[in-house]
Design a protein around this motif. Structure first.
Motif, PDB file in Angstrom:
ATOM      1  N   ASP A  46      34.138  64.637  -0.953  1.00 44.10           N
ATOM      2  CA  ASP A  46      34.858  64.638   0.198  1.00 44.10           C
ATOM      3  C   ASP A  46      34.818  63.283   0.766  1.00 44.10           C
ATOM      4  N   ALA A  47      34.656  62.276  -0.226  1.00 44.02           N
ATOM      5  CA  ALA A  47      34.481  60.822   0.039  1.00 44.02           C
ATOM      6  C   ALA A  47      36.184  60.514   0.498  1.00 44.02           C
ATOM      7  N   ASP A  48      36.245  59.536   1.289  1.00 47.60           N
ATOM      8  CA  ASP A  48      37.561  58.698   1.476  1.00 47.60           C
ATOM      9  C   ASP A  48      37.912  57.991   0.270  1.00 47.60           C
ATOM     10  N   PRO A  49      39.107  58.535  -0.437  1.00 47.57           N
ATOM     11  CA  PRO A  49      39.272  57.650  -1.724  1.00 47.57           C
ATOM     12  C   PRO A  49      39.508  56.172  -1.773  1.00 47.57           C
ATOM     13  N   VAL A  50      40.175  55.903  -0.447  1.00 47.60           N
ATOM     14  CA  VAL A  50      40.516  54.272  -0.126  1.00 47.60           C
ATOM     15  C   VAL A  50      39.476  53.618  -0.044  1.00 47.60           C
ATOM     16  N   ARG A  51      38.290  54.213   0.707  1.00 48.27           N
ATOM     17  CA  ARG A  51      37.003  53.710   0.955  1.00 48.27           C
ATOM     18  C   ARG A  51      36.244  53.308  -0.322  1.00 48.27           C
ATOM     19  N   ARG A  52      36.305  54.552  -0.948  1.00 53.06           N
ATOM     20  CA  ARG A  52      35.670  54.477  -2.299  1.00 53.06           C
ATOM     21  C   ARG A  52      35.948  53.516  -3.102  1.00 53.06           C
ATOM     22  N   VAL A  53      37.184  53.193  -3.407  1.00 54.63           N
ATOM     23  CA  VAL A  53      37.578  52.250  -4.539  1.00 54.63           C
ATOM     24  C   VAL A  53      37.217  50.828  -3.730  1.00 54.63           C
ATOM     25  N   CYS A  54      37.395  50.510  -2.510  1.00 56.61           N
ATOM     26  CA  CYS A  54      37.155  49.358  -1.937  1.00 56.61           C
ATOM     27  C   CYS A  54      35.498  49.264  -2.198  1.00 56.61           C
ATOM     28  N   ASP A  55      34.763  50.093  -2.112  1.00 51.60           N
ATOM     29  CA  ASP A  55      33.275  50.051  -2.195  1.00 51.60           C
ATOM     30  C   ASP A  55      33.086  49.630  -3.621  1.00 51.60           C
ATOM     31  N   ALA A  56      33.941  50.104  -4.558  1.00 48.53           N
ATOM     32  CA  ALA A  56      33.723  49.860  -6.114  1.00 48.53           C
ATOM     33  C   ALA A  56      34.246  48.365  -6.400  1.00 48.53           C
ATOM     34  N   ALA A  57      35.186  47.902  -5.599  1.00 44.40           N
ATOM     35  CA  ALA A  57      35.537  46.559  -5.703  1.00 44.40           C
ATOM     36  C   ALA A  57      34.376  45.457  -5.339  1.00 44.40           C
ATOM     37  N   ARG A  58      33.738  46.062  -4.284  1.00 51.51           N
ATOM     38  CA  ARG A  58      32.329  45.339  -3.763  1.00 51.51           C
ATOM     39  C   ARG A  58      31.228  45.000  -5.013  1.00 51.51           C
ATOM     40  N   LEU A  59      31.304  45.906  -5.913  1.00 48.07           N
ATOM     41  CA  LEU A  59      30.265  45.684  -6.830  1.00 48.07           C
ATOM     42  C   LEU A  59      30.589  44.635  -7.921  1.00 48.07           C
ATOM     43  N   VAL A  60      31.897  44.368  -7.995  1.00 47.54           N
ATOM     44  CA  VAL A  60      32.586  42.981  -8.662  1.00 47.54           C
ATOM     45  C   VAL A  60      31.995  41.940  -7.978  1.00 47.54           C
ATOM     46  N   LEU A  61      32.393  41.996  -6.505  1.00 41.72           N
ATOM     47  CA  LEU A  61      31.767  40.757  -5.850  1.00 41.72           C
ATOM     48  C   LEU A  61      30.391  40.400  -6.111  1.00 41.72           C
ATOM     49  N   GLY A  62      29.579  41.493  -5.932  1.00 47.93           N
ATOM     50  CA  GLY A  62      27.941  41.388  -6.370  1.00 47.93           C
ATOM     51  C   GLY A  62      27.643  40.578  -7.491  1.00 47.93           C
ATOM     52  N   MET A  63      28.622  40.863  -8.702  1.00 48.34           N
ATOM     53  CA  MET A  63      28.508  39.989  -9.730  1.00 48.34           C
ATOM     54  C   MET A  63      28.873  38.596  -9.417  1.00 48.34           C
ATOM     55  N   TYR A  64      29.920  38.212  -8.942  1.00 51.78           N
ATOM     56  CA  TYR A  64      30.324  36.845  -8.664  1.00 51.78           C
ATOM     57  C   TYR A  64      28.815  36.120  -8.095  1.00 51.78           C
ATOM     58  N   ALA A  65      28.739  36.814  -6.879  1.00 55.83           N
ATOM     59  CA  ALA A  65      27.913  36.045  -5.967  1.00 55.83           C
ATOM     60  C   ALA A  65      26.362  36.043  -6.215  1.00 55.83           C
ATOM     61  N   GLU A  66      26.033  36.503  -7.196  1.00 58.88           N
ATOM     62  CA  GLU A  66      24.629  36.366  -7.666  1.00 58.88           C
ATOM     63  C   GLU A  66      24.474  34.918  -8.518  1.00 58.88           C
ATOM     64  N   ASN A  67      25.616  34.618  -8.905  1.00 60.85           N
ATOM     65  CA  ASN A  67      25.264  33.181  -9.418  1.00 60.85           C
ATOM     66  C   ASN A  67      26.668  32.334  -9.199  1.00 60.85           C
ATOM     67  N   PRO A  68      26.475  31.995  -7.913  1.00 63.53           N
ATOM     68  CA  PRO A  68      27.684  31.190  -7.332  1.00 63.53           C
ATOM     69  C   PRO A  68      27.934  29.805  -8.145  1.00 63.53           C
ATOM     70  N   ALA A  69      27.254  29.162  -8.667  1.00 66.08           N
ATOM     71  CA  ALA A  69      27.496  27.889  -9.522  1.00 66.08           C
ATOM     72  C   ALA A  69      27.954  28.347 -10.579  1.00 66.08           C
ATOM     73  N   PHE A  70      27.544  29.266 -11.289  1.00 66.00           N
ATOM     74  CA  PHE A  70      28.200  29.589 -12.704  1.00 66.00           C
ATOM     75  C   PHE A  70      29.825  30.170 -12.248  1.00 66.00           C
ATOM     76  N   SER A  71      29.878  30.978 -11.321  1.00 69.70           N
ATOM     77  CA  SER A  71      31.270  31.341 -10.907  1.00 69.70           C
ATOM     78  C   SER A  71      32.107  30.058 -10.631  1.00 69.70           C
ATOM     79  N   VAL A  72      31.713  29.312  -9.961  1.00 67.38           N
ATOM     80  CA  VAL A  72      32.679  28.256  -9.379  1.00 67.38           C
ATOM     81  C   VAL A  72      33.120  27.563 -10.564  1.00 67.38           C
ATOM     82  N   GLN A  73      32.138  27.065 -11.894  1.00 65.57           N
ATOM     83  CA  GLN A  73      32.381  26.418 -12.882  1.00 65.57           C
ATOM     84  C   GLN A  73      33.267  27.236 -13.665  1.00 65.57           C
TER      85      GLN A  73
END
Length: 241
Positions: free
Chosen positions: A91-118
């Motif tokens: 019963d999950a809203d599919p659009v909301r669900r894929v947005c939440d999936a995209a936030r998983l990727v953000l978490g990977m970037y944000a855990e190491n900002p210096a490396f991400s910027v490099q």
């Protein structure tokens, strides 16, 4: 939705040392030190393993190519995203669900900002890395689209809507992410991505999902003149079924 962090997965109960072996981290650190000092094209795999103090076999145990050492965690992140979508409630809203999936990727970037910027600055300078990054983005988009196709495929234009929504979510995520990277990691990445994904979500709204076993042929439309008695309309519906 490119990959710009070598951080371990969050909240999976796995020890970080098991997720990322020290030798793997040493290879990534050596590679980026050389890329910054000499340039990407001028650095060879032999240079990287020499600085890391390991053999070529050890390098290729973790990374199939020199390009892969620039994007060390995209396979793991893609696997996490697919698992997250596979666990979605019916019963999950599919659009909301894929947005939440995209936030998983953000978490990977944000855990190491210096490396991400490099990595962001390095990728901008090397056309081959930019092409590699685009292929990674396409794989994330396909993962979102496959989930959406499974949820929306039973509706008219369901496949089209799934592909368009997946592309829009990836575009919104990447727009905010690039803005954060251009700030050298000083801005609030989470707030920027939340704002962008909220825009994408509002553009498509709550997408109706076909109930299990329902197909477009299950929908019946009955036309009646104004003033037609209700019993006659009901009889037309009943006869259609």
């Amino acid at each position: 939705m490119s990959t710009s962090s070598a951080a371990p997965r969050r909240g999976d109960g796995t020890d970080a040392a098991q997720v990322r072996p020290p030798m793997r981290d040493a290879l990534v650190a050596a590679a980026f030190r050389l890329f910054l000092e000499r340039g990407y094209e001028q650095t060879t795999v032999d240079d990287i393993v020499a600085l890391a103090g390991v053999g070529r076999r050890s390098f290729f145990r973790y990374f199939p190519s020199k390009e892969d050492v620039v994007f060390p965690d995209h396979e793991r992140c893609l696997t996490d995203m697919k698992a997250f979508l596979a666990r979605s409630p019916e019963d999950a809203d599919p659009v909301r669900r894929v947005c939440d999936a995209a936030r998983l990727v953000l978490g990977m970037y944000a855990e190491n900002p210096a490396f991400s910027v490099q990595r962001y600055h390095l990728t901008k300078k090397v056309p081959g890395l930019r092409a590699y990054e685009l292929s990674v983005v396409w794989r994330y988009e396909r993962a979102l689209a496959e989930y959406l196709r499974g949820r929306l495929g039973g509706r008219p234009d369901g496949i089209l809507r799934a592909d368009v929504i997946a592309a829009a979510v990836v575009a919104a995520h990447n727009n905010a992410l690039r803005s954060w990277l251009r700030s050298d990691g000083r801005d609030d990445a989470g707030a920027a991505v939340d704002h962008a994904l909220a825009y994408a979500q509002s553009a498509f709204g709550d997408v109706p999902v076909a109930p299990r076993g329902e197909s477009p042929e299950d929908v019946v439309v009955v036309a009646a003149r104004r003033g037609t008695p209700l019993w006659q309309v009901l009889r037309e519906i009943e006869s259609a079924f």
